[in-house]
Scaffold this active site. Structure first.
Site, PDB file in Angstrom:
ATOM      1  N   CYS A 192      -5.410  -2.917   2.612  1.00 50.88           N
ATOM      2  CA  CYS A 192      -5.114  -2.862   4.042  1.00 50.88           C
ATOM      3  C   CYS A 192      -6.330  -2.996   4.956  1.00 50.88           C
ATOM      4  O   CYS A 192      -6.793  -4.101   5.216  1.00 50.88           O
ATOM      5  CB  CYS A 192      -4.335  -1.585   4.346  1.00 50.88           C
ATOM      6  SG  CYS A 192      -3.384  -1.669   5.890  1.00 50.88           S
TER       7      CYS A 192
ATOM      8  N   GLU B 205       0.847  -1.197   0.000  1.00 49.11           N
ATOM      9  CA  GLU B 205       0.000   0.000   0.000  1.00 49.11           C
ATOM     10  C   GLU B 205       0.880   1.244   0.000  1.00 49.11           C
ATOM     11  O   GLU B 205       1.918   1.292   0.650  1.00 49.11           O
ATOM     12  CB  GLU B 205      -0.874  -0.016   1.259  1.00 49.11           C
ATOM     13  CG  GLU B 205      -1.752   1.212   1.447  1.00 49.11           C
ATOM     14  CD  GLU B 205      -2.491   1.181   2.783  1.00 49.11           C
ATOM     15  OE1 GLU B 205      -3.534   1.860   2.884  1.00 49.11           O
ATOM     16  OE2 GLU B 205      -2.033   0.486   3.722  1.00 49.11           O
TER      17      GLU B 205
ATOM     18  N   LYS C  22      -9.656   2.697  -2.042  1.00 52.32           N
ATOM     19  CA  LYS C  22      -9.817   2.048  -0.742  1.00 52.32           C
ATOM     20  C   LYS C  22     -11.164   2.416  -0.119  1.00 52.32           C
ATOM     21  O   LYS C  22     -11.490   3.592   0.063  1.00 52.32           O
ATOM     22  CB  LYS C  22      -8.672   2.473   0.177  1.00 52.32           C
ATOM     23  CG  LYS C  22      -8.626   1.765   1.527  1.00 52.32           C
ATOM     24  CD  LYS C  22      -7.417   2.246   2.311  1.00 52.32           C
ATOM     25  CE  LYS C  22      -7.255   1.533   3.643  1.00 52.32           C
ATOM     26  NZ  LYS C  22      -6.082   2.061   4.383  1.00 52.32           N
TER      27      LYS C  22
END
Length: 259
Positions: free
Chosen positions: A144, A44, A110
């Site tokens: 993540c 990431e 995300k």
């Protein structure tokens, strides 16, 4: 014909908020890959580290880092994925790029911004999941903190591979290991997590634990995984089909939709 997928994990330290240095470093690491590969996975925010300094670090969508990914994908003749800080109009995004060997690409923003670190105050969250079709594989790439939310990663498309790019801190390693394994088991797919190592500019420590889990939740990647490494593994499509045929758990999924 069943096509296996050769996948390369790159677990690395990151140069804090120095995109040019990180691009050079990852070019060197990709050049060190000693065998043919189909997919290369980076962490990431691989150009900067997990930074909230978006106003100074963000790139336009067609910026240097995406163009670097396109160039490297063509050079390596492999798909490359990882996330970058992107500015679009007046918003900032933690945006994952999945770049194909021909230079075309798809994006995923995300969904779950990490409120504990204030990510939601800087970055706009995504609203749509991405399913990539590549070399006969259906791949769901996430970022993540998404790992903590099983409904978002739920396998409703019969994808073959779920992957997470991450900057996941050492102090929560137990959760990282457990959740990656759980996502593999519950979705009956390969699950890959690629995390960084080292210490960032805010003093947060990362110890990697990048790993590959098969459909049954067995770790099939290296065990000594707290230092920098480049590892290439072959994911076997037959393993997915055989296991799902024998254990028809996905057929018993609850039926619902997110609103």
């Amino acid at each position: 014909m069943i096509k296996n997928l050769k996948t390369t994990l790159i677990q690395s330290k990151l140069h804090w908020e120095d995109a040019a240095a990180n691009r050079r470093m990852f070019s060197e690491k990709m050049n060190s890959i000693s065998e043919e590969t189909d997919l290369i996975i980076l962490p990431e925010m691989f150009t900067t580290g997990f930074s909230m300094n978006a106003s100074n670090l963000a790139e336009e969508t067609n910026g240097k880092s995406l163009n670097w990914m396109i160039s490297e994908a063509k050079k390596q003749d492999a798909a490359i994925t990882g996330s970058v800080i992107i500015k679009e109009e007046s918003n900032y995004y933690n945006r994952l790029f999945f770049v194909f060997p021909d230079g075309s690409y798809k994006t995923y923003d995300k969904k779950h911004t990490f409120t504990f670190a204030g990510e939601h105050k800087t970055y706009s969250k995504g609203t749509e999941r991405l399913i990539v079709e590549y070399k006969g594989w259906k791949i769901c790439p996430l970022v993540c903190y998404d790992l903590r939310f099983p409904v978002w990663s739920r396998n409703t498309e019969d994808y073959d591979l779920l992957l997470y790019v991450a900057c996941w801190p050492k102090k929560r390693t137990f959760a990282w290991d457990a959740l990656l394994r759980a996502r593999a088991i519950e979705n009956m797919s390969y699950c890959i997590g690629v995390n960084r190592v080292g210490v960032d500019g805010n003093g947060h420590e990362y110890n990697g634990h990048s790993a590959v889990y098969n459909v049954l939740g067995k770790q099939v990647s290296r065990k000594d995984f707290e230092t920098e490494f480049v590892e290439t593994l072959t994911l076997t499509k037959g393993h997915i089909a055989t296991t799902r045929e024998h254990l028809k758990f996905l057929q018993d999924r609850d039926r619902f939709r997110l609103i």
